[in-house]
Enzyme design. Structure first.
Site, short mmCIF file in Angstrom:
data_model
loop_
_atom_site.label_atom_id
_atom_site.label_comp_id
_atom_site.label_asym_id
_atom_site.label_seq_id
_atom_site.Cartn_x
_atom_site.Cartn_y
_atom_site.Cartn_z
N ARG A 129 0.84 -1.21 0.00
CA ARG A 129 0.00 0.00 0.00
C ARG A 129 0.87 1.26 0.00
O ARG A 129 0.49 2.31 -0.50
CB ARG A 129 -0.96 0.01 1.22
CG ARG A 129 -1.71 1.33 1.36
CD ARG A 129 -2.96 1.25 2.24
NE ARG A 129 -2.78 0.52 3.46
CZ ARG A 129 -2.13 0.98 4.53
NH1 ARG A 129 -1.58 2.19 4.54
NH2 ARG A 129 -2.02 0.24 5.61
N TYR A 151 -16.24 15.11 -15.77
CA TYR A 151 -16.81 13.78 -15.57
C TYR A 151 -17.82 13.87 -14.42
O TYR A 151 -17.48 14.42 -13.35
CB TYR A 151 -15.67 12.81 -15.28
CG TYR A 151 -16.12 11.41 -14.99
CD1 TYR A 151 -16.93 10.72 -15.89
CD2 TYR A 151 -15.73 10.75 -13.83
CE1 TYR A 151 -17.35 9.43 -15.62
CE2 TYR A 151 -16.14 9.46 -13.57
CZ TYR A 151 -16.96 8.80 -14.47
OH TYR A 151 -17.37 7.53 -14.21
N ASP A 168 -7.38 17.56 -15.37
CA ASP A 168 -7.71 16.18 -15.72
C ASP A 168 -7.40 16.03 -17.21
O ASP A 168 -8.10 16.57 -18.06
CB ASP A 168 -9.19 15.91 -15.42
CG ASP A 168 -9.56 14.44 -15.66
OD1 ASP A 168 -8.85 13.78 -16.44
OD2 ASP A 168 -10.57 13.98 -15.08
N LYS A 227 -8.61 4.76 -19.23
CA LYS A 227 -8.90 5.23 -20.60
C LYS A 227 -7.68 5.05 -21.51
O LYS A 227 -7.15 3.97 -21.59
CB LYS A 227 -9.38 6.68 -20.55
CG LYS A 227 -10.31 7.00 -19.40
CD LYS A 227 -11.61 6.20 -19.43
CE LYS A 227 -12.46 6.57 -18.23
NZ LYS A 227 -13.44 5.58 -17.88
C1 LIG Z 1 -12.33 12.66 -17.74
C2 LIG Z 1 -12.50 11.60 -16.70
N1 LIG Z 1 -11.92 11.78 -15.50
C3 LIG Z 1 -12.06 10.86 -14.52
C4 LIG Z 1 -12.77 9.71 -14.71
C5 LIG Z 1 -12.90 8.72 -13.60
O1 LIG Z 1 -12.09 7.61 -13.88
P1 LIG Z 1 -12.35 6.15 -13.27
O2 LIG Z 1 -13.58 5.62 -13.92
O3 LIG Z 1 -11.11 5.41 -13.63
O4 LIG Z 1 -12.51 6.31 -11.81
C6 LIG Z 1 -13.37 9.48 -15.94
C7 LIG Z 1 -14.16 8.26 -16.18
O5 LIG Z 1 -14.83 8.12 -17.18
C8 LIG Z 1 -13.23 10.45 -16.97
O6 LIG Z 1 -13.81 10.31 -18.17
#
Ligand SMILES: Cc1ncc(COP(=O)(O)O)c(C=O)c1O
Length: 404
Positions: A59, A112, A184, A209
């Site tokens: 961890r 998101y 992000d 992704k």
């Molecule tokens: C732009 C973006 N940020 C964060 C996330 C969250 O990622 P996770 O599903 O791996 O928790 C997503 C998920 O689709 C996303 O599209």
């Protein structure tokens, strides 16, 4: 890797995070272990006291995870990276590390869905307030800044409207206010956008992704610029426990080797498909950063090395027509997520952005009829024929007999 600044990104994708391994293995082994044996009681104590370098407990740090973290830090041009259990765990690590009760966040309205929900629920419960703004409009960002604004959190291109925010200028606005900027970068990957080089302080990704790219891992990562922030974030992650595991790290590290190639193909496929869809009589409100019709096309050109693999559009006839499209595709898969080698189609209002609620969706420009396509690396013509046959089914709905 020696002198990484002179090495091309394409080469870095193949070699980053690879050091000399035990037995000369070319690929970092999967250290599938929860704990590490100490040489002596003194050794264990020295590791815990930080007087010696080494591994204690997975961890806290694990060599397979660390190899993947080092690779991504190098690709983003950062100091170090922290592998997290998901993109949401990465966002939470940023929020929980930096924010205290009384702090304020300025966040893109088109993020998101669960990111905005996390700020509006868990972080709000702990006394953190958030203003959601259209971050493609610099005036809105500037107007939202307060003396207590600790963090400016931007997703660009935003999910799902693909609105593009100017990272360099937002970083200047935020830094004048002594606020920290986190981006992000999930929709672009470091192959297409490098927020740290544009002035941001922190970058995060959902590894789920493009970085992993094969739709078989859930993971996240945060990249930081300095050791002090790294230590702060590592402490939070160790305490909250949302770390990624060695096997998923191994898969992500493997995926990175083809990141450059995959992103090229995602972009060229999406460009063809967006151009074709834009001309289709049943398609409206199409957005793709590679088309001049995109409202922030120039900002995209300035800060992105490519337009990416995401397209959004509405089918004439609203959600009913969109549903027929989604139920009629055969090659494109009806599923949430994005950035994998296969083309996915989904409906944000009832799926990825459902948790935001209709009012917040409306404010973020997410209409009920919006469909999101994550274009994969298949032959573009095969994706096009699939969309064409599905759009013919929409025509059979007979929603517009007069015009068509
Ligand atoms: C732009 C973006 N940020 C964060 C996330 C969250 O990622 P996770 O599903 O791996 O928790 C997503 C998920 O689709 C996303 O599209």
């Amino acid at each position: 890797m020696s002198n990484p600044s002179k090495i091309d990104f394409q080469t870095k994708c193949v070699h980053s995070g690879i050091n000399d391994n035990e037995y000369g293995s070319v690929i970092p082994p999967i250290y599938q272990t929860s704990t590490f044996k100490f040489k002596s009681a003194e050794h264990g104590a020295a590791l815990f006291a930080g007087e010696e370098k080494g591994y204690i407990y997975s961890r806290m740090l694990n060599p397979t995870v660390e190899a993947m973290e080092n690779a991504i830090a190098e690709l983003e041009g950062g100091h170090k990276a922290l592998g997290c259990a998901s993109g949401m765990a990465a966002a939470h690590t940023i929020f929980a590390s930096l924010l205290s009760a009384g702090d304020h966040v300025v966040c893109s309205s088109a993020v998101y869905g669960p990111t905005s929900t996390l700020l509006n629920t868990v972080m709000k419960k702990f006394g953190v307030e958030t203003s959601f703004v259209d971050s493609s409009n610099l005036q809105e960002v500037e107007d939202a800044m307060k003396p207590c604004t600790k963090l400016v959190f931007i997703e660009t291109p935003g999910n799902p409207t693909l609105c593009i925010s100017d990272i360099e200028r937002i970083s200047k606005i935020a830094h004048t206010n002594k606020s920290i900027v986190a981006i992000d970068n999930t929709f672009m990957s470091p192959a297409l956008q490098n927020p740290l080089a544009l002035g941001a302080d922190i970058v995060m990704h959902s590894l789920t992704k493009f970085l992993n790219g094969h739709a078989d891992v859930v993971g996240g990562v945060v990249v930081v610029k300095d050791e002090e922030t790294y230590k702060l974030f590592r402490k939070t992650l160790n305490q909250t426990g949302g770390v990624i595991d060695p096997f998923n790290s191994f898969l992500v590290h493997r995926g990175l080797k083809t990141l450059h190639l995959r992103m090229e193909k995602h972009c060229s496929n999406a460009q063809k498909i967006a151009g074709w869809l834009e001309e289709h009589p049943f398609v409206k409100e199409l957005r793709y950063p590679g088309l001049k019709s995109h409202p922030h096309y120039e900002t995209g050109l300035k800060q992105q090395k490519g337009p990416g693999g995401l397209i959004t559009f509405e089918v004439d006839g609203g959600f009913e027509a969109g549903k027929v499209l989604m139920n009629s595709v055969k090659l494109c898969t009806l599923a949430v997520s994005l950035g994998g080698v296969e083309t996915l189609i989904q409906h944000p209002a009832s799926m990825t952005h459902f948790s935001m609620g209709q009012e917040a969706r409306k404010a973020a420009g997410i209409s009920d009829g919006l469909v999101r396509l994550s274009v994969g690396i298949e032959k573009a013509e095969d994706i096009l024929s699939d969309l064409e046959q599905a759009l013919k089914k929409v025509k059979e709905l007979n929603l517009y007999p007069a015009e068509n």
